[in-house]
Motif scaffolding. Structure first.
Motif, PDB file in Angstrom:
ATOM      1  N   GLU A   1      -2.075   4.718   2.405  1.00 51.79           N
ATOM      2  CA  GLU A   1      -2.625   3.483   1.858  1.00 51.79           C
ATOM      3  C   GLU A   1      -3.995   3.696   1.202  1.00 51.79           C
ATOM      4  OE1 GLU A   1      -2.866   0.922   5.195  1.00 51.79           O
ATOM      5  OE2 GLU A   1      -0.705   0.709   5.469  1.00 51.79           O
ATOM      6  N   ALA A   2      -4.517   4.923   1.210  1.00 52.15           N
ATOM      7  CA  ALA A   2      -5.882   5.174   0.763  1.00 52.15           C
ATOM      8  C   ALA A   2      -6.055   4.938  -0.737  1.00 52.15           C
ATOM      9  CB  ALA A   2      -6.297   6.613   1.116  1.00 52.15           C
TER      10      ALA A   2
ATOM     11  N   ALA B   1     -13.797   4.990   0.304  1.00 52.05           N
ATOM     12  CA  ALA B   1     -12.410   4.884  -0.151  1.00 52.05           C
ATOM     13  C   ALA B   1     -12.012   6.108  -0.959  1.00 52.05           C
ATOM     14  CB  ALA B   1     -12.235   3.612  -0.982  1.00 52.05           C
ATOM     15  N   GLU B   2     -12.930   6.581  -1.808  1.00 49.69           N
ATOM     16  CA  GLU B   2     -12.615   7.770  -2.607  1.00 49.69           C
ATOM     17  C   GLU B   2     -12.461   8.992  -1.725  1.00 49.69           C
ATOM     18  OE1 GLU B   2     -15.807   7.846  -5.345  1.00 49.69           O
ATOM     19  OE2 GLU B   2     -14.795   6.560  -6.837  1.00 49.69           O
TER      20      GLU B   2
ATOM     21  N   ASP C   1     -10.316   6.340  12.643  1.00 47.49           N
ATOM     22  CA  ASP C   1     -11.263   5.218  12.670  1.00 47.49           C
ATOM     23  C   ASP C   1     -11.407   4.531  11.316  1.00 47.49           C
ATOM     24  OD1 ASP C   1     -11.779   5.849  15.328  1.00 47.49           O
ATOM     25  OD2 ASP C   1     -13.361   7.274  14.786  1.00 47.49           O
ATOM     26  N   SER C   2     -10.545   4.840  10.341  1.00 45.82           N
ATOM     27  CA  SER C   2     -10.653   4.245   8.996  1.00 45.82           C
ATOM     28  C   SER C   2      -9.897   2.924   8.944  1.00 45.82           C
ATOM     29  CB  SER C   2     -10.075   5.218   7.958  1.00 45.82           C
ATOM     30  OG  SER C   2      -8.679   5.314   8.117  1.00 45.82           O
ATOM     31  N   PRO C   3     -10.189   2.082   7.918  1.00 45.02           N
ATOM     32  CA  PRO C   3      -9.518   0.771   7.812  1.00 45.02           C
ATOM     33  C   PRO C   3      -8.095   0.878   7.290  1.00 45.02           C
ATOM     34  CG  PRO C   3     -11.062   1.068   6.007  1.00 45.02           C
ATOM     35  CD  PRO C   3     -11.259   2.229   6.934  1.00 45.02           C
TER      36      PRO C   3
END
Length: 898
Positions: free
Chosen positions: A414-415, A506-507, A407-409
């Motif tokens: 790519e993180a 993001a972290e 469910d992440s963008p």
């Protein structure tokens, strides 16, 4: 002097930057914190090094870098120079790695030497440069806030008047030194006068004559007593010779008596010795008889045939000895062979036994290793099971982490890029927020100042009405601007909070991504370890089987070796029996040889005793002959003693003894008298020498006084000359200071009138002590601190520019001054005062200042620039860059301002 180019590498916010600096007015433009002032600081640092910094070398190097470099090219009096300074980290500290200056026919190396060369070239050190040409940010009020004494010292140093004070101080020190020496020499002269007077009062010549007269009388007495002493010594010598002759005769008689007694005793002793020798001869004959009996018994024990003791055949003894030697040689040869065989067989048996034990030990070792291999195989199989379970746990954790990305963008991989992007956006918003808050604070201060002026109704500094003042009329604009800025600040705060929340997500995703990669590598490592453990188990079980087979073979070889060792042990025992038999034969041969040797020893002892008897007889005869000789010598000694006893004269001996006693008594008395006279003579000679020495000292003192008096006169003349020189330096400094004060006051009034343009003030007074006073039109005197903030700033800029003009025009006609540098001069100025600052800059240009460098973001100053340099900072890298606006861009900005 003018700057031509500045180059930076890793200096403060600049990673790599270069800028050409041209004549005229150059304005360095940019946002707060972009690095504008750092360009000017780099120029200052290039000239003077660490002395130009308010911080350490570590603070000027870009964060995270270990090296930095600053290069400055400038022209001075038409000649080009280049300075290069390089910094490098050494341990925990930053240090100057190299510093060089190159110019026409000159090359200087080393930070200290370069700084000294620049100070000499520009005739100003770092502090003087700041006080004259470089108005640093926040220091615009430095000179006006200084005390008159500090202001005087600063300006005197800039005008080189400090040198005159230094020379006056040196002359004063020299004067004091001469006074010290003169006082010392005068004291020494007074001391010499006292010494000369004391010696002149001592009547040295009269004392010398008296001592010499007494010395002549003492010498005459000594000569008379020495003659008497010589005659007494002759008498003593004659008496001593007579007594010595008598003593010699008496000693000779005593010696003859002793010799006679010794001869009688020697003769008696030798007769006793002859009797003892006769007894020795009898004893020796008895011992020979006993030895002949022992010899007969010894012969009976041998295999020799002999008729008696005297009939022993030497040849038979020799033959018997040769026979025994041959038998011994044969037996020893057989014995050596037997021992060699016994040793060989014993060694072979021992080696076979050791070999058997070695095979048994190796077999046991192989069985132990086989057991270890089995255990190692079981351990490897257990590790396979453990690693398999660990791999299942890793697979489970990896699946959990992959589910977090559902469910992440962003996708897996790519993180990290996503985190950096969000972090950069947050930093940009933070910078915008800081700028907005700074601007909001500035507008609020201006609004508060305007409201205060409005409420007071007139200016608290100058007393003028404030109605219609731009400050009061702008209150509405300030309030509107504050509302707009507050909305901007709220919006930026909201955006910042959103980005900080996004950054946390993001972290977290970046950390999950990193963990996935680590788990992938860990699973690959576990697979490799499982396969290694399985292979180890197979290899160790195969090794155990091979070891057991080897142990069985070694047991068989050990049994064979033990059987062979037993057979060799039995053969070695038989050889040992043969050795014992041969050793018994050797013992019998040794016994027979000992019996033969006993016969020979007894015969030798009999011969020795017979020889002793012959020697005793010869010695008795020799003693008898010597006693006959001694008896004849004894008769001669007795006759000589009788003749000497008759030759002694007793009365002559007694007279000689009396003469000797009288002479010794007189010599003793005369020696005491001579000692007293000689001591008195020594005292008189010492006294004469002392008086003569004092007379010589008197002459030396007179000569020393003449030289010292001449030296005192020279020092008095030198003291007068140095005092005159000291006064001259002081008068010259006061005269030059007054002339400079008058010129500086004129230039200050011209400059302040130009930039202020106000009818409220008539003039500025600068007195000889550098005390500043501002006079209003009505004659009221004001301290510079009583001016408004903007007026004080303009006043200080006017003072700095006047000092600059004085140095440029007042030292040898025309001095090559450095560029005029103004760092954020508008900090304390409102819009009206900024326009006057522009007029001041134009005036300095018209007066011949070739290069003016200004750091500012004020639009009016930008519009007045001949050259515009823009500084920008990249929010991502936090590094600054510098760019010069072309002529078209600069003209467009000026047109827009118009």
């Amino acid at each position: 002097m003018r700057f031509e180019r500045i180059g930076l590498r890793n200096f403060k916010p600049y990673a790599d930057a270069e800028l050409d600096l041209r004549d005229g007015v150059t304005v360095i433009h940019g946002l707060n914190g972009s690095g504008k002032s750092s360009l000017l600081e780099a120029c200052f640092f290039a000239l003077y090094g660490a002395r130009a910094l308010d911080e350490t070398l570590d603070d000027v190097v870009t964060t995270g870098e270990d090296e930095a470099e600053v290069t400055l090219e400038f022209v001075h009096e038409g000649e080009a120079f280049r300075i290069e300074r390089r910094l490098r980290r050494s341990g925990e500290r930053m240090q100057t790695a190299s510093c060089t200056l190159e110019g026409p026919d000159v090359a200087v190396d080393g930070a200290t030497d370069v700084r000294a060369f620049v100070a000499d070239l520009l005739r100003m050190d770092a502090e003087a440069f700041v006080n004259c040409a470089y108005v640093r940010q926040g220091e615009v009020n430095k000179l006006i806030n200084a005390t008159p004494t500090e202001r005087q010292d600063t300006i005197d140093d800039l005008l080189q008047l400090g040198k005159l004070e230094e020379y006056r101080d040196r002359a004063g020190q020299a004067r004091l030194g001469v006074e010290d020496v003169l006082s010392e020499r005068r004291g020494a002269l007074s001391k010499l006068d006292s010494q000369i007077e004391a010696k002149e009062d001592a009547d040295l010549h009269e004392r010398l004559n008296g001592l010499e007269t007494e010395l002549a009388s003492v010498d005459s007495e000594i000569e008379r007593f020495e003659g008497n002493q010589s005659r007494a010594e002759d008498t003593l010598e004659d008496a001593a010779e007579i007594l010595a002759s008598y003593e010699e005769t008496r000693e000779t008689l005593e010696d003859l008596d002793a010799d006679i007694e010794t001869l009688r005793e020697t003769i008696s002793a030798d007769e006793s010795t002859r009797a003892e020798l006769r007894d020795e001869i009898v004893d020796a004959r008895e011992r020979i008889d006993a030895l002949e009996g022992d010899l007969a018994a010894a012969l009976a024990e041998t295999d020799l045939d002999a008729a008696g003791v005297d009939g022993v055949d030497e040849a038979a003894i020799d033959d018997r000895r040769e026979t025994l030697d041959d038998e011994e040689a044969t037996v020893r040869e057989d014995l050596q062979d037997a021992r060699r065989r016994a040793t060989m067989l014993s060694n072979q048996a021992e080696k076979l036994r050791e070999r058997a034990e070695e095979f048994e030990s190796r077999a046991a070792e192989k069985r132990d290793r086989a057991a270890e291999a089995e255990s190692s195989a079981e351990s490897a199989e257990e590790r396979v099971e453990e690693r398999t379970a660990e791999r299942e746990e890793v697979d489970s954790e990896r699946q959990t982490l992959r589910d977090r990305f559902a469910d992440s963008p962003v996708e897996v991989g790519e993180a990290e890029a996503h985190r950096e992007s969000v972090q950069a956006d947050r930093q940009a918003v933070r910078d915008d927020l800081a700028d907005a808050r700074a601007e909001l604070s500035s507008v609020r201060e201006r609004l508060e100042e305007a409201r205060t002026l409005r409420d007071e109704g007139k200016c608290p500094e100058c007393g003028q009405p404030v109605e219609g003042s731009p400050h009061v009329d702008a209150i509405g604009e300030y309030e509107s601007e504050i509302e707009s800025l507050e909305r901007d600040v709220d919006a930026l705060c909201e955006r910042r909070d959103e980005l900080e929340a996004s950054l946390e997500t993001a972290e977290s995703l970046a950390a999950a991504e990193t963990r996935l990669e680590a788990l992938r590598e860990k699973r690959s490592l576990i697979d490799d370890r499982i396969e290694d453990a399985r292979e180890t188990a197979r290899e160790r079980r195969s090794e155990a089987e091979s070891l057991r087979e080897g142990a069985a073979e070694l047991d068989e070889q050990a049994t064979e070796k033990r059987d062979a060792a037993e057979a060799q042990r039995e053969a070695a025992d038989e050889a040992d029996s043969r050795v014992e038999s041969l050793e018994a034969e050797l013992s019998d041969i040794d016994s027979a040889r000992e019996r033969l040797e006993r016969v020979e020893e007894l015969r030798a002892e009999i011969d020795d005793e017979a020889g002793r008897i012959d020697r005793f007889r010869e010695r008795r005869e020799d003693l008898a002959d010597r006693n006959d000789e001694r008896r004849e010598f004894l008769a001669e000694k007795r006759e000589r003693r009788s003749d000497l006893a008759e030759s002694i004269d007793e009365s002559r001996i007694e007279d000689a003894k009396d003469d000797k006693a009288d002479a010794e008594e007189y010599l003793e008395d005369v020696a005491v008298k001579l000692q007293e006279l000689r001591e008195r003579r020594d005292e008189l000679q010492s006294g004469i020498g002392s008086v003569e020495g004092e007379l010589s000292q008197l002459e030396d003192l007179r000569a020393d006084r003449e030289r010292l008096a001449e030296r005192v006169g020279d020092l008095e003349s030198l003291h007068e000359e140095i005092s005159t020189l000291e006064s001259t330096y002081g008068d010259l400094r006061a005269e030059l200071r007054q002339r400079n004060v008058e010129t500086l006051e004129r230039m200050l009034n011209e400059t302040f009138e130009l930039v202020y343009g106000n009818d409220a003030y008539s003039r500025i007074r600068l007195d000889g002590e550098y005390e500043l006073t501002v006079f209003q039109k009505d004659g009221t005197a004001l301290e510079p601190e009583q001016l408004s903030g903007g007026e004080r700033a303009l006043f200080n800029l006017s003072l700095r520019c006047a000092i600059y003009r004085l140095l440029a025009e007042g030292i040898e006609g025309s001095a090559p001054m450095p560029p005029l540098i103004l760092d954020e001069p508008t900090v304390f100025l409102d819009s009206g005062h900024v326009s006057r600052l522009v007029d001041l800059v134009e005036e300095m240009r018209s007066l011949g200042v070739n290069q003016i460098l200004i750091v500012s973001h004020d639009d009016e100053l930008v519009a007045a620039a001949d050259d515009l340099v823009t500084v920008e900072k990249d929010p991502t890298t936090n590094r600054s860059s510098v760019e010069r606006a072309d002529d078209a861009s600069l003209a467009a900005m000026e047109a827009a301002d118009d």
